[in-house]
Write a protein that holds these residues in place. Structure first.
Motif, mmCIF file in Angstrom:
data_model
loop_
_atom_site.group_PDB
_atom_site.id
_atom_site.type_symbol
_atom_site.label_atom_id
_atom_site.label_comp_id
_atom_site.label_asym_id
_atom_site.label_seq_id
_atom_site.Cartn_x
_atom_site.Cartn_y
_atom_site.Cartn_z
ATOM 1 N N GLY A 1 -4.977 -0.534 10.282
ATOM 2 C CA GLY A 1 -4.289 0.565 10.939
ATOM 3 C C GLY A 1 -3.728 0.139 12.290
ATOM 4 N N THR A 54 -7.564 4.991 7.422
ATOM 5 C CA THR A 54 -6.885 3.725 7.711
ATOM 6 C C THR A 54 -6.313 3.069 6.463
ATOM 7 N N ASN A 55 -6.474 3.708 5.305
ATOM 8 C CA ASN A 55 -6.112 3.084 4.028
ATOM 9 C C ASN A 55 -6.753 1.698 3.918
ATOM 10 N N GLY A 83 -4.179 7.021 5.446
ATOM 11 C CA GLY A 83 -3.548 6.103 6.389
ATOM 12 C C GLY A 83 -2.974 6.764 7.631
#
Lengths: 462, 462
Positions: B420, B149-150, B200
Motif C-alpha cells: 500500500g 492493503t490488498n 486496497g
C-alpha cells in the motif's frame, strides 16, 4: 437532466473530427438493437471514432453541450446496455479493432477495446498463450464490452471472469479527459483500484479505449464429458461433490433436459442418445492434469444415478457436445423463451434455485428453462410467457421477476453473474442492495459523471 | 480541513457507547507505531469497539463533530497507514476477532475484520479448506488490514492476492452508515464493484467490519526447492523460463545472497552450505501436481548455472528453508536496512530492476538488498543509508526514492505491489499516476468522505 437536442452544427463538428464516413445519421437500425429481448431505441447519430483522441474530443464536446452518449461494442449484450434510450450520440467502438502488442515475455496483451474476443484468443494462442474469458458471444463480442460487463463464460469456473485478466485500462472520462487506470503489473496496491471500478461499470463511468490483459500459458490438452442425470437435484448436488473431491474442472455446465433437447433438435444431431428418463445433464471439461483428475471425477459421478457418460477426447467429439451448450441460448430463445435472467447463488444452493424456479413457473403459468455455469452457481433462467415476450416495462413480467429475484436473494444470491444490469434489470436492484448501498453507487457515478451524459438510463436509476 | 480538538465531552460520549474499559486515553505507545521505519504519532484517544453498531455510532459522531479517525488493525503495516498523523480518534479493531461462519458447502467463510490471518488459516484448514493469502505478517496481521492493503504473500503467484478472495464486505462509511458491498457469490456483475473499491483503499473510504471470503480445497501435498544461482541475472531469467515451461509454482521467491546470508546467520543455521560464488537463490514450491511439474522444473533449472538444489519434502526440511525467507525482512531491518520499498514490475523486467537498484545504490553510496515475490515481479528493496534511517520527510532519501520509482516506472512498474501507499509513499504517486488519474481518485474519495475524516493524510495528499 434536460439534454440538448442534436443540431446540424453538432453534426458538422463531429464530421470535422471523424470525417463524414464515420458519422452516420440515417439507416441506424443496426445500432438500435442489441441481443436483449425485442427492444429498439434509435440514437440520433452514430459516431465511429478510430483513435482515443477522437473519442476524447467527441466526449468533451458532448460534456460541454449536454449531449447524452451511449457507448457501444458489438451489441451482443443481453440487458439493453448498448441501447440509446435517451437518443443522442451513440459511439460505436468498431474501429478500435487492433491488437497493439502481445508481450510474450510477460504474458500480457495490449488491445483496443473493439477487438473481438475470438480474434484475441486466436492471436494469443498462435504464440502459445491463452486468454480464458469466453462468454457465449465470444465470436462477435468486443473485449471492451466484455470488460464493461465483467463477462464470464464457460471457463470462468477454473480461470475466473474478465476482471481477473484486466491489468490496466485506458479510459476516456465523461469530461473527455483520458487516463490509464493502473499499471501493467500482476500485483498492484498503489492507489484506489480505478481499474476494477471501470470493470463492470457498463459504460456509465467512461469509455474504455484500450486494455492491458493478463494471459496464461495455453493448456496442453483437455477432455469433455457429457453426463446424464436421472434426477435434476442430483445433477446439482454432483456439482458440489466435484469440488469437495478437490477436482478442478475447466468447465462445469448444467443443462435441463428441455434445454438440451431443444439444442439437439435444432442442430439435427441424430446419433446422440437421449434417455427420456434423464432430467438434466452436466457438461464437464478437465484440462492439463487429466490423468490426475479424471479417475476421481468418474468416481464422484458414479455415486449418483446417471446414464452412460459420453466422453469426448478428439476435436470432432468435443465440438459436437460443446456446440449443444453454445447453441442453447439461441435455440431456446427461438422457441419462445425470450426473457433471460442471469442469476447467481452460492453454488450449493443451485438445486434449490432450480426447484423454486419451476414452482414459480407453475404458479404463474409460464414455461421456464434453466442452464448455465453450475460450477460458479451462475444459472441462466429463460422464461417463455404465453402472452408477454418482453420484461421491460411489462407489469405482469415485472411482478414475476420481483418474485424471482427475491428467491435468488433469499438463497444468498444476486441479480447478475455475468450479463450486467443495463436497462432491463436496473429496477430490481433495490431487491439486492440496501438504499444506502445504492446511494453510494450513485454518489460515485455523480462524482465521475456529474452531468450524467455517459450511458444515461443504464445501471443507475436515471 | 480544520478538525475539532477532542474534548472531555467527546470522551464521555465514547465511554457511554463503549464502556470505560474500551476507551483508552493514556499509555498509548502501543498504538503510536506500526512496522514502518521509526515513526511515532500519538492519537488523542484509542477506541476499541466490539460491534458494527458501535463503530457506526462512533463514526457518525466523528462525522458530525469533525474528529479525524485512524482505523487500525494489528499495526503490522509497512507504510504508516495505521498511524494517527492528525491525532484524533484511533479505532482499534482488535475486538472484532470472531470467525462467524465457515460455510463448508460453499467454500466460504464470514469473519470479523480483526481476525488474525493465521487464526483464519488454521480454522479453515481444520475442515479441509484453504485461505491462500499469506503476507509475511500472517501470524499477527488482521484480515481487515490485509483487505485494506490488498495484501499478497508467498502464495500469490499461484493463488492470487487478497482481492481475489473477497466476495463481500460490511463497511461503516465515513458518515456512520453501514453497507454490505456485494453478494456472497463467486461471480457478480450487479452494480458497480464497491467490494473491490474498498479492497486496497487503506481505510480512507470507510472501516471494514466484516468480510465474506472465498476458500479453496486444501492442497494435499507440496515440495520446496532452494536453488542457488551463481549469477543473479540468471536467477531472474529462470523465473520467466519457469512460466514459459507452463509450470505453476505455488511459491517463487527471490533472495539476493546478502539477504539469505543475513537470515542464515541470524537463525544460526549451521548445516546449510553457502557457496560464496552464489549471487542469488530462488525458493520454489510446487503443490498438488508435483509429479507432473517437478521433472519439468528441474529441467528448466539445470539449464542455468546453478549449485546443488536443496529439496525439502518433509515438514522439518520445509520449515528450515521457509523460515529463512520468512525472517529476511526482520533480519535485514535489524542490520540497518530500515527503509523498505515494495516495487512491482512486469515479471520479465526483474533482472533489469535488480541491476538498476545496485547501480542506484553505488551512485548514492548506500547499501541495498533485494528479495521478494519474483513470480509476481514484486521485489522488496531495502535500503541501508549510512546516515538517514527514515524516508519520511528526509530530503536525501526522498531524492533517492524519486530516482528509484522513476526506474520502476520506466520498467513498466509501480510503487507498491502489496504494502500500500499510506503515509510514507503518497508523495511519490505523481511519478506513476497522471494528474488526471490522481484527480479522479480524489474526486471519488471526496464523494465518499466529503469531510475527510477517514484516515486523513494517507494515500491521498491531505
Amino acid at each position: 437532466m434536460e439534454y440538448k437536442v442534436l443540431t446540424e452544427g453538432d453534426v458538422l463538428f463531429f464530421q470535422s473530427i471523424l470525417g463524414k464516413e464515420n458519422v452516420l445519421n440515417s439507416d441506424l437500425e443496426l445500432y438500435a438493437k442489441d441481443c436483449s429481448e425485442n427492444l429498439e431505441f434509435f440514437p440520433d447519430i452514430v459516431l465511429k471514432p478510430t483513435t482515443t483522441d477522437e473519442v476524447s474530443q467527441i466526449v468533451r464536446y458532448c460534456y460541454e453541450n449536454l449531449l447524452p452518449i451511449t457507448p457501444r461494442g458489438a451489441g451482443t449484450g443481453l440487458v439493453g446496455g448498448a441501447l440509446a434510450v435517451k437518443g443522442g450520440i451513440l459511439i460505436s467502438m468498431e474501429n478500435f479493432d487492433r491488437i497493439l502488442e502481445i508481450d510474450k515475455e510477460n504474458f500480457q496483451v495490449t488491445v483496443e477495446s473493439g477487438v473481438i474476443n475470438y480474434h484475441l484468443q486466436q492471436a494469443v494462442e498462435s504464440v502459445g498463450l491463452f486468454y480464458p474469458p469466453d462468454p457465449s458471444s465470444w465470436q462477435s463480442s468486443f473485449i471492451g464490452g466484455n470488460i464493461a460487463t465483467n463477462a464470464g463464460g464457460l471457463k470462468a469456473v477454473k480461470y475466473g471472469v474478465t476482471s481477473q485478466y484486466v491489468l490496466n485500462l485506458e479510459v476516456v472520462l465523461p469530461n473527455g479527459e483520458v487516463i490509464w487506470t493502473g499499471a501493467n503489473t500482476l500485483k498492484n496496491s498503489t492507489g484506489i483500484n480505478l481499474t476494477q471500478l471501470f470493470v463492470g461499470s457498463e459504460g456509465t463511468l467512461g469509455i474504455i479505449t484500450k486494455a492491458v490483459l493478463k494471459l496464461l500459458p495455453k493448456p496442453q490438452n483437455d477432455v469433455s464429458l457429457l453426463v446424464p442425470f436421472r434426477k435434476l437435484d442430483e445433477a446439482c448436488d454432483a456439482v458440489s461433490a466435484i469440488f469437495h473431491a478437490n477436482i478442478k474442472p475447466s468447465c462445469l455446465e448444467f443443462m435441463e433436459q428441455r434445454a438440451i433437447h431443444a439444442a439437439i433438435d435444432f442442430l439435427g444431431i441424430q446419433s446422440m442418445p437421449m434417455d427420456v428418463e434423464v432430467e438434466a445433464h452436466l457438461l464437464i471439461s478437465l484440462d492439463e492434469i487429466i490423468e490426475h483428475d479424471l479417475p476421481k471425477l468418474v468416481d464422484v459421478l458414479t455415486q449418483f444415478d446417471i446414464g452412460d457418460i459420453l466422453f469426448a477426447e478428439n476435436e470432432l467429439e468435443k465440438n459436437r457436445i460443446w456446440q449443444i451448450r453454445r447453441k442453447v441460448a439461441e435455440v431456446v430463445k427461438q422457441n419462445g423463451y425470450t426473457i433471460e435472467e442471469d442469476t447467481v447463488v452460492p453454488r450449493a444452493n443451485l438445486a434449490k434455485l432450480v426447484r423454486e424456479m419451476h414452482d414459480l413457473a407453475d404458479k404463474h403459468s409460464f414455461k421456464v428453462v434453466c442452464y448455465g455455469h453450475a460450477g460458479d452457481g451462475n444459472l441462466h433462467i429463460r422464461i417463455n410467457h404465453p402472452i408477454h415476450k418482453n420484461s421491460y416495462n411489462n407489469a405482469t413480467i415485472r411482478e414475476i421477476l420481483l418474485e424471482l429475484f427475491q428467491i435468488v436473494k433469499n438463497l444468498g444470491g444476486t441479480i447478475s453473474g455475468e450479463h450486467g444490469i443495463g436497462l432491463i434489470q436496473k429496477n430490481y436492484l433495490p431487491i439486492v442492495f440496501s438504499s444506502r448501498n445504492l446511494a453510494l453507487q450513485n454518489q460515485i457515478k455523480h462524482s465521475i459523471d456529474p452531468k450524467n451524459i455517459m450511458n444515461p438510463g443504464k445501471l443507475f436509476k436515471n
